[in-house]
Motif scaffolding. Structure first.
Motif, PDB file in Angstrom:
ATOM      1  N   ALA A  87       0.815  -1.222   0.000  1.00  0.00           N
ATOM      2  CA  ALA A  87       0.000   0.000   0.000  1.00  0.00           C
ATOM      3  C   ALA A  87       0.846   1.269   0.000  1.00  0.00           C
ATOM      4  O   ALA A  87       0.314   2.367  -0.093  1.00  0.00           O
ATOM      5  N   GLY A  88       2.177   1.120   0.125  1.00  0.00           N
ATOM      6  CA  GLY A  88       3.068   2.275   0.170  1.00  0.00           C
ATOM      7  C   GLY A  88       4.007   2.192   1.349  1.00  0.00           C
ATOM      8  O   GLY A  88       3.884   1.306   2.205  1.00  0.00           O
ATOM      9  N   PRO A  89       4.961   3.124   1.426  1.00  0.00           N
ATOM     10  CA  PRO A  89       5.966   3.080   2.491  1.00  0.00           C
ATOM     11  C   PRO A  89       5.447   3.605   3.826  1.00  0.00           C
ATOM     12  O   PRO A  89       4.530   4.423   3.871  1.00  0.00           O
ATOM     13  N   ILE A  90       6.063   3.096   4.899  1.00  0.00           N
ATOM     14  CA  ILE A  90       5.772   3.556   6.260  1.00  0.00           C
ATOM     15  C   ILE A  90       7.100   3.822   6.960  1.00  0.00           C
ATOM     16  O   ILE A  90       7.970   2.951   6.996  1.00  0.00           O
ATOM     17  N   ASN A  91       7.267   5.007   7.511  1.00  0.00           N
ATOM     18  CA  ASN A  91       8.397   5.279   8.399  1.00  0.00           C
ATOM     19  C   ASN A  91       8.002   4.784   9.777  1.00  0.00           C
ATOM     20  O   ASN A  91       7.040   5.276  10.366  1.00  0.00           O
ATOM     21  N   THR A  92       8.746   3.824  10.297  1.00  0.00           N
ATOM     22  CA  THR A  92       8.355   3.122  11.512  1.00  0.00           C
ATOM     23  C   THR A  92       9.346   3.362  12.639  1.00  0.00           C
ATOM     24  O   THR A  92      10.551   3.263  12.448  1.00  0.00           O
ATOM     25  N   LEU A  93       8.808   3.661  13.822  1.00  0.00           N
ATOM     26  CA  LEU A  93       9.600   3.747  15.048  1.00  0.00           C
ATOM     27  C   LEU A  93       9.153   2.615  15.963  1.00  0.00           C
ATOM     28  O   LEU A  93       7.958   2.428  16.177  1.00  0.00           O
ATOM     29  N   LEU A  94      10.108   1.861  16.488  1.00  0.00           N
ATOM     30  CA  LEU A  94       9.782   0.779  17.415  1.00  0.00           C
ATOM     31  C   LEU A  94      10.206   1.154  18.822  1.00  0.00           C
ATOM     32  O   LEU A  94      11.292   1.688  19.038  1.00  0.00           O
ATOM     33  N   ARG A  95       9.337   0.860  19.775  1.00  0.00           N
ATOM     34  CA  ARG A  95       9.631   1.050  21.193  1.00  0.00           C
ATOM     35  C   ARG A  95       9.276  -0.253  21.910  1.00  0.00           C
ATOM     36  O   ARG A  95       8.215  -0.822  21.701  1.00  0.00           O
ATOM     37  N   LYS A  96      10.165  -0.703  22.756  1.00  0.00           N
ATOM     38  CA  LYS A  96       9.868  -1.881  23.561  1.00  0.00           C
ATOM     39  C   LYS A  96       9.199  -1.414  24.837  1.00  0.00           C
ATOM     40  O   LYS A  96       9.740  -0.582  25.566  1.00  0.00           O
ATOM     41  N   LEU A  97       7.999  -1.939  25.113  1.00  0.00           N
ATOM     42  CA  LEU A  97       7.282  -1.554  26.317  1.00  0.00           C
ATOM     43  C   LEU A  97       7.865  -2.247  27.543  1.00  0.00           C
ATOM     44  O   LEU A  97       8.155  -1.613  28.547  1.00  0.00           O
ATOM     45  N   ARG A  98       8.005  -3.589  27.450  1.00  0.00           N
ATOM     46  CA  ARG A  98       8.571  -4.357  28.557  1.00  0.00           C
ATOM     47  C   ARG A  98       8.666  -5.805  28.134  1.00  0.00           C
ATOM     48  O   ARG A  98       8.120  -6.221  27.128  1.00  0.00           O
ATOM     49  N   ASP A  99       9.368  -6.603  28.947  1.00  0.00           N
ATOM     50  CA  ASP A  99       9.433  -8.038  28.732  1.00  0.00           C
ATOM     51  C   ASP A  99       8.135  -8.671  29.224  1.00  0.00           C
ATOM     52  O   ASP A  99       7.493  -8.168  30.153  1.00  0.00           O
ATOM     53  N   LEU A 100       7.749  -9.783  28.583  1.00  0.00           N
ATOM     54  CA  LEU A 100       6.593 -10.527  29.045  1.00  0.00           C
ATOM     55  C   LEU A 100       7.007 -11.422  30.197  1.00  0.00           C
ATOM     56  O   LEU A 100       8.082 -12.019  30.182  1.00  0.00           O
ATOM     57  N   THR A 101       6.161 -11.516  31.201  1.00  0.00           N
ATOM     58  CA  THR A 101       6.402 -12.418  32.323  1.00  0.00           C
ATOM     59  C   THR A 101       5.186 -13.306  32.498  1.00  0.00           C
ATOM     60  O   THR A 101       4.056 -12.921  32.162  1.00  0.00           O
ATOM     61  N   VAL A 102       5.420 -14.484  33.000  1.00  0.00           N
ATOM     62  CA  VAL A 102       4.319 -15.428  33.200  1.00  0.00           C
ATOM     63  C   VAL A 102       4.094 -15.629  34.665  1.00  0.00           C
ATOM     64  O   VAL A 102       4.971 -15.598  35.476  1.00  0.00           O
TER      65      VAL A 102
END
Length: 102
Positions: A87-102
């Protein structure tokens, strides 16, 4: 820039699952290739939703395959990664919220 958006994705045990703020569902897989996060997902776009790339809303649900490669050293920074989609290009920023814990 056509628009902006935000999505929350869960990456766990090689799987990707998430949604954006317009109810576009994102499902697929990820893997690490050295210092790069490689993601192959399908975005399921509901009827009536326009995309950030400028693609107009459609009357029926449709899917877009997306392949992306994110350098790990960009995650959490303000340096975008360009992702090419059908559908076209996306400028993407990634942020890690936190690790998953069980």
């Amino acid at each position: 820039m056509a628009d902006w958006g935000m999505a929350v994705l869960v990456l766990r045990e090689g799987l990707v699952c998430g949604s954006d703020t317009n109810a576009v569902l994102i499902d697929g897989q990820y893997r690490l290739n050295g210092s790069v996060l490689v993601v192959d997902v399908t975005a399921t776009v509901p009827p009536g939703v326009a995309l950030v790339q400028g693609a107009p809303a459609q009357p029926t649900t449709y899917q877009l395959p997306i392949h992306a490669e994110f350098p790990l050293d960009r995650i959490g920074t303000s340096q975008p990664t360009l992702v090419q989609t059908p559908a076209g290009p996306i400028n993407t920023l990634l942020r890690k919220l936190r690790d998953l814990t069980v």
